[in-house]
Design an enzyme around this catalytic site. Structure first.
Site, PDB file in Angstrom:
ATOM      1  N   HIS A 134      -1.124   6.468   2.288  1.00 50.67           N
ATOM      2  CA  HIS A 134      -1.311   5.363   3.224  1.00 50.67           C
ATOM      3  C   HIS A 134      -2.053   5.847   4.468  1.00 50.67           C
ATOM      4  O   HIS A 134      -1.961   7.018   4.838  1.00 50.67           O
ATOM      5  CB  HIS A 134       0.042   4.754   3.599  1.00 50.67           C
ATOM      6  CG  HIS A 134      -0.063   3.408   4.241  1.00 50.67           C
ATOM      7  ND1 HIS A 134      -0.980   2.471   3.844  1.00 50.67           N
ATOM      8  CD2 HIS A 134       0.638   2.838   5.268  1.00 50.67           C
ATOM      9  CE1 HIS A 134      -0.834   1.383   4.581  1.00 50.67           C
ATOM     10  NE2 HIS A 134       0.131   1.578   5.447  1.00 50.67           N
TER      11      HIS A 134
ATOM     12  N   CYS B  15       0.806  -1.229   0.000  1.00 53.59           N
ATOM     13  CA  CYS B  15       0.000   0.000   0.000  1.00 53.59           C
ATOM     14  C   CYS B  15       0.835   1.273   0.000  1.00 53.59           C
ATOM     15  O   CYS B  15       0.688   2.130  -0.878  1.00 53.59           O
ATOM     16  CB  CYS B  15      -0.935   0.014   1.212  1.00 53.59           C
ATOM     17  SG  CYS B  15      -2.194  -1.282   1.200  1.00 53.59           S
TER      18      CYS B  15
END
Length: 532
Positions: A183, A129
Site C-alpha cells: 500500500h 488496497c
C-alpha cells in the site's frame, strides 16, 4: 500461524504438485531414450600400440576428461532459474478485451493473454488496497495476519510473516519494487525484509497525480475527479514508474543473479487521469454501467457505504446519485486510465524482449481488487460483491501453452504457485495453494471456493464493528455478516451465478435454495476454522 520456512532457507525439498508430476520439465523423457545406438567401430590398422607408461597416462587423462565431462553435463542440465516480473494494477476490474469487454482498448494485455494462462475466476481476499496487497504478498488471509484497515501494517500485526519477495530473496534472487506494490501510504514498507534495494516510487499519492498543477486544486484535499491532459505519459507517476522499470529490466538482464521485479501502477484508481490520447480512444456515448444503477432490495445494509473516496472530490455531491454526464465522464476517464495502464504494461513486456530475458521470465499480471462504476447504486470498491472481488489474473510461464482456466483460484495462491514454478523450498503456514497444475491443464481445479472479506464501518478509522465473509463457488456467492467481537451472525446473502451476475436477487429466504445455503455455510465454517 505465521508463514515459516520449512527448514533452513538454504535447504528443503521443492514442492511438487501430485497432479503436476510427469509434466514438469525435470521429468520429461529424453527423446533419444529407447533408440539403440551402436558404438562406432574403427579399423584396427588406425590404432597405434602405446607404450605401457604412455598407456597408463592416457588412461588417467581419459578418466579425468570423463569426470570433467560429467561435471559439465551436470552443470548444463541443472534447471535455469526463472526470473519473475510481478505487475500490479490498482482498482482494475474485468474491463479488458481479453475478458470480453467490447469497449476496452487494451492491445498489450490482450497480447499477453494470448501467450498466458487467463484465469476466468480469480478472486481477491479483500476488495481494499492494503488488505488485498498484504494478503497477496504474505499468501495469507486478512484475518490470518489481522490486516483489514488502510493503515494496518502486517509487520506490526504479523511480524514473523515471510513475504513472497522475501522468500525469493532468501533463495538467492535479487528483488526490487517500483511503484505501488504494497500500500502506498501510512509508511507501509518492507525494505529490510523483502527487497534487495529500497522500494522506489512506492509512496506516491493518487490524489496529487495530475499533469497540470492547477487541476490538483491546491486548497482542496482533492482536485478534479478526471483529468484529460494533452501531455506526455511521463507527466503522470505511471509513466515515470515505467521509465524506471524499463531501465531496471535492462540492468537486471545483465546480471547472472535471477531477479524478482515487482512493478505496481497507480491506474485506473481515482482520480481517473490519463493523457488525452487515451481518452481519444473512446466515444463517451459508449460509457454506461453494466446494468441497473439503483440499489437492489432485500439486501443487508452492511453491503453498502457512501463511497467516501469519491464523495471527497469537489465535483461529487456529498449524498445522492452522481449526475449522469459526470458519471459518463468518470467512466470515460476510467477506461482512458485503463488504456494508459495497458501501454505501460506493453513497454515492460517489450523491455523483457529487448533485453533478451523474455524467454526465461515468468510474467504475472494482477489487480488488487475489482470495482463498481455505478452498478447497484455503488462506485469504487470495498463490498464483497462479484464486481469488487473478481479480478483479472494473467500468468505467462516460459514453455507452457496459453489457455483459459475456468477453475476458481485465490490471490493467496500466487505465492505457493510461484514458489513451485521456480522450484524453491515451500513455506509453511500459507493459506494459499499452488495452482501450477492448472498451467498444464486448464480444465483442472485446485479449490472448491474462494474467500473474500470486508469490515464495517468503512473507512475504518475507529474500532471494527462488523465483518463480512463471502465465499464464491462455481454457482453461488454466499455472504455472512457477523459482529466482529461476538461472531454473532447479523445477516446473510445468497446469489446465483451466472443468472444474477450483478447479485441483485438475494435468495437467502427462498426455500428451494436452503440446501445450497446450508452447504455453503458449512464450507465457510470449514475455511474459517482455527483461523479467527
Amino acid at each position: 500461524m505465521m508463514g515459516n520456512l520449512k527448514g533452513s532457507h538454504c535447504q528443503g525439498k521443492p514442492k511438487t504438485s501430485t497432479s503436476d508430476r510427469g509434466s514438469r520439465s525435470d521429468n520429461r523423457q529424453d527423446p533419444r531414450q529407447g533408440a539403440t545406438q551402436r558404438p562406432k567401430k574403427y579399423p584396427t590398422h588406425h590404432m597405434q600400440r602405446a607404450a605401457p607408461t604412455s598407456f597408463a597416462l592416457l588412461t588417467l587423462l581419459l578418466a579425468l576428461a570423463g569426470c570433467a565431462g560429467d561435471a559439465s553435463k551436470t552443470e548444463s542440465s541443472a534447471p535455469q532459474k526463472y526470473n519473475v516480473l510481478f505487475i500490479a494494477a490498482d482498482d482494475l476490474r474485468m474491463n479488458l478485451g481479453c475478458y470480453g469487454d467490447e469497449i476496452a482498448v487494451t492491445p498489450h494485455l490482450d497480447r499477453l493473454a494470448a501467450q498466458a494462462m487467463v484465469f476466468e475466476r480469480a478472486y481477491c481476499q479483500s476488495p481494499s488496497c492494503n488488505a488485498s496487497r498484504a494478503s497477496i504478498l504474505t499468501g495469507m488471509y486478512p484475518h490470518s495476519i489481522s490486516v483489514w484497515k488502510l493503515g494496518d501494517h502486517f509487520r506490526k500485526t504479523a511480524p514473523n510473516a515471510i513475504t513472497l519477495p522475501q522468500h525469493f530473496k532468501a533463495q538467492g534472487y535479487h528483488t526490487e519494487s517500483i511503484g505501488k506494490v504494497l500500500h502506498n501510504y501510512a509508511k507501509i514498507r518492507d525494505n529490510e525484509h523483502s527487497w534487495s534495494v529500497p522500494a522506489r516510487m512506492d509512496q506516491q499519492s493518487h490524489f496529487k497525480d495530475y499533469a497540470f498543477e492547477e487541476n490538483s486544486l491546491k486548497n482542496k484535499v482533492k482536485g478534479l475527479v478526471a483529468e484529460m491532459a494533452d501531455a506526455p505519459d511521463q507527466s503522470y507517476d505511471d509513466g515515470r514508474i515505467t521509465q524506471d522499470a524499463v531501465t531496471t529490466i535492462q540492468r537486471l538482464a545483465q546480471q547472472k543473479q535471477p531477479f524478482f521485479l515487482a512493478v505496481g501502477f497507480l491506474k485506473p484508481h481515482s482520480p481517473y487521469n490519463a493523457p488525452k490520447r487515451y481518452w481519444d480512444l473512446y466515444d463517451r456515448g459508449d460509457m454506461r454501467a453494466l446494468g441497473p444503477e439503483d440499489r437492489p432490495e432485500n439486501q443487508s445494509e452492511y453491503n453498502w457505504y457512501n463511497y467516501t473516496e469519491l464523495r471527497t472530490f469537489p465535483e461529487i455531491p456529498n449524498e445522492g446519485p452522481i449526475p449522469s454526464e459526470l458519471a459518463k465522464r468518470m467512466r470515460h476517464g476510467y477506461y482512458a486510465a485503463t488504456s494508459f495502464l495497458d501501454t505501460n504494461v506493453g513497454r515492460l513486456l517489450q523491455a523483457l524482449e529487448d533485453a533478451g530475458v523474455s524467454e526465461n521470465t515468468i510474467v504475472v499480471f494482477w489487480s488488487d481488487h475489482g470495482y463498481h462504476l455505478g452498478e447497484n447504486d455503488h462506485w469504487t470498491k470495498v463490498t464483497p460483491r462479484e464486481l469488487d472481488s473478481r479480478v483479472p489474473l494473467l500468468v505467462r510461464v516460459p514453455g507452457k501453452a496459453p489457455g483459459r482456466a475456468a477453475g476458481i483460484v485465490e490471490y493467496t495462491d500466487l505465492y505457493p504457485t510461484l514458489v513451485e514454478l521456480c522450484a524453491l523450498p515451500e513455506v509453511d503456514g500459507l493459506d494459499g495453494v499452488s495452482f501450477a497444475n492448472m498451467l498444464d491443464n486448464p480444465k483442472s481445479t485446485t479449490r472448491e471456493a474462494a474467500l473474500t472479506q470486508v469490515i464495517r464501518p468503512w473507512p475504518a478509522r475507529g474500532a471494527i464493528e462488523q465483518i463480512g465473509y463471502s465465499i464464491r463457488d462455481p454457482d453461488f456467492r454466499y455472504t455472512r455478516w457477523v459482529d466482529f467481537g461476538t461472531r454473532e451472525t447479523l445477516a446473510e446473502e445468497l446469489y446465483e451465478h451466472p443468472q444474477d451476475s450483478l447479485e441483485r436477487d438475494n435468495l437467502i429466504q427462498r426455500t428451494d435454495f436452503q440446501a445450497d445455503k446450508v452447504r455453503l455455510a458449512s464450507l465457510m465454517d470449514e475455511i474459517l476454522q482455527n483461523r479467527n
